[in-house]
Write an enzyme that holds these catalytic residues in place. Structure first.
Site, PDB file in Angstrom:
ATOM      1  N   HIS A  23      55.347   3.112  94.124  1.00  0.00           N
ATOM      2  CA  HIS A  23      54.480   4.009  94.896  1.00  0.00           C
ATOM      3  C   HIS A  23      53.025   3.926  94.427  1.00  0.00           C
ATOM      4  O   HIS A  23      52.126   4.357  95.132  1.00  0.00           O
ATOM      5  CB  HIS A  23      54.993   5.438  94.730  1.00  0.00           C
ATOM      6  N   ASN A  72      51.321  12.939  98.139  1.00  0.00           N
ATOM      7  CA  ASN A  72      51.479  13.699  99.376  1.00  0.00           C
ATOM      8  C   ASN A  72      50.274  14.554  99.731  1.00  0.00           C
ATOM      9  O   ASN A  72      50.206  15.069 100.853  1.00  0.00           O
ATOM     10  CB  ASN A  72      52.728  14.588  99.292  1.00  0.00           C
ATOM     11  N   ASP A  97      51.580   1.406  99.240  1.00  0.00           N
ATOM     12  CA  ASP A  97      52.881   0.740  99.233  1.00  0.00           C
ATOM     13  C   ASP A  97      53.499   0.844 100.626  1.00  0.00           C
ATOM     14  O   ASP A  97      53.262   1.811 101.350  1.00  0.00           O
ATOM     15  CB  ASP A  97      53.806   1.391  98.192  1.00  0.00           C
ATOM     16  N   ASN A 118      53.987   9.943 103.425  1.00  0.00           N
ATOM     17  CA  ASN A 118      53.331  11.252 103.382  1.00  0.00           C
ATOM     18  C   ASN A 118      51.889  11.191 102.914  1.00  0.00           C
ATOM     19  O   ASN A 118      51.072  12.026 103.303  1.00  0.00           O
ATOM     20  CB  ASN A 118      54.137  12.216 102.506  1.00  0.00           C
TER      21      ASN A 118
END
Length: 193
Positions: A23, A72, A97, A118
């Protein structure tokens, strides 16, 4: 700053526990771009670490940004930086990513959906637009039934780590080409079969 200045945001989660996660590949790319600029990140009041400079001699001015919030909620720092530096959505590049692309593959696009990402969803909301450029660094999907959230929050595997420098370099090259030559030229280079 003028309209020839770019804002490049590399997405990830803050802290050393997340640093090697799939991530966080967006922030890994920003670290590579920082080396190319020849500068170190400094904390900005927008809840991001930034570098201002030029990636290449004579190239466009750029603000490299690593939001220091969780993925997020990346939108606030990105939108605040865009406002602070007077950079429109047309000169925003987000590096992130992408599970829907095989590992070690780079794809580029402007706008479109967020594909369940998100961080992108929050940036689109905060910017009031989805029409920004994306450098999508492929991390692939997990095998079997592993949850994708668990997958992206794991470090790259031992075999992936061997090719990770190529993914990071190619993604950084894609950012440079987007700024210097535009989306179509960059896609022409990176969207090969």
């Amino acid at each position: 700053m003028s309209s020839d200045t770019w804002l490049v945001a590399g997405l990830g989660n803050p802290g050393p526990g997340y640093a090697g996660n799939r991530h966080n590949v967006g922030q890994m790319v920003l670290d590579e771009l920082a080396k190319r600029v020849g500068s170190k990140f400094k904390t900005h009041p927008s809840r991001a670490q930034i570098i201002q400079g030029r990636v290449t001699v004579g190239g466009p001015r750029v603000v490299l940004a690593k939001p220091m919030t969780y993925m997020n909620v990346s939108g606030g720092p990105v939108a605040n930086l865009a406002k602070f530096f007077g950079i429109g959505v047309e000169n925003l590049i987000v590096v992130h990513d992408e599970i829907d692309i095989p590992f070690d593959t780079v794809k580029l696009k402007r706008g479109g959906g967020e594909g369940g990402h998100n961080g992108l969803r929050d940036i689109s909301k905060a910017m009031g637009s989805k029409d920004y450029l994306r450098v999508r660094a492929g991390v692939g999907r997990p095998a079997g039934r592993m949850d994708t959230a668990d997958w992206v929050l794991q470090d790259f595997s031992k075999s992936e780590k061997q090719n990770l420098p190529f993914l990071i370099d190619n993604s950084a090259d894609a950012v440079e080409l987007l700024m210097s030559s535009g989306l179509e030229a960059a896609q022409g280079k990176f969207h090969t079969s």
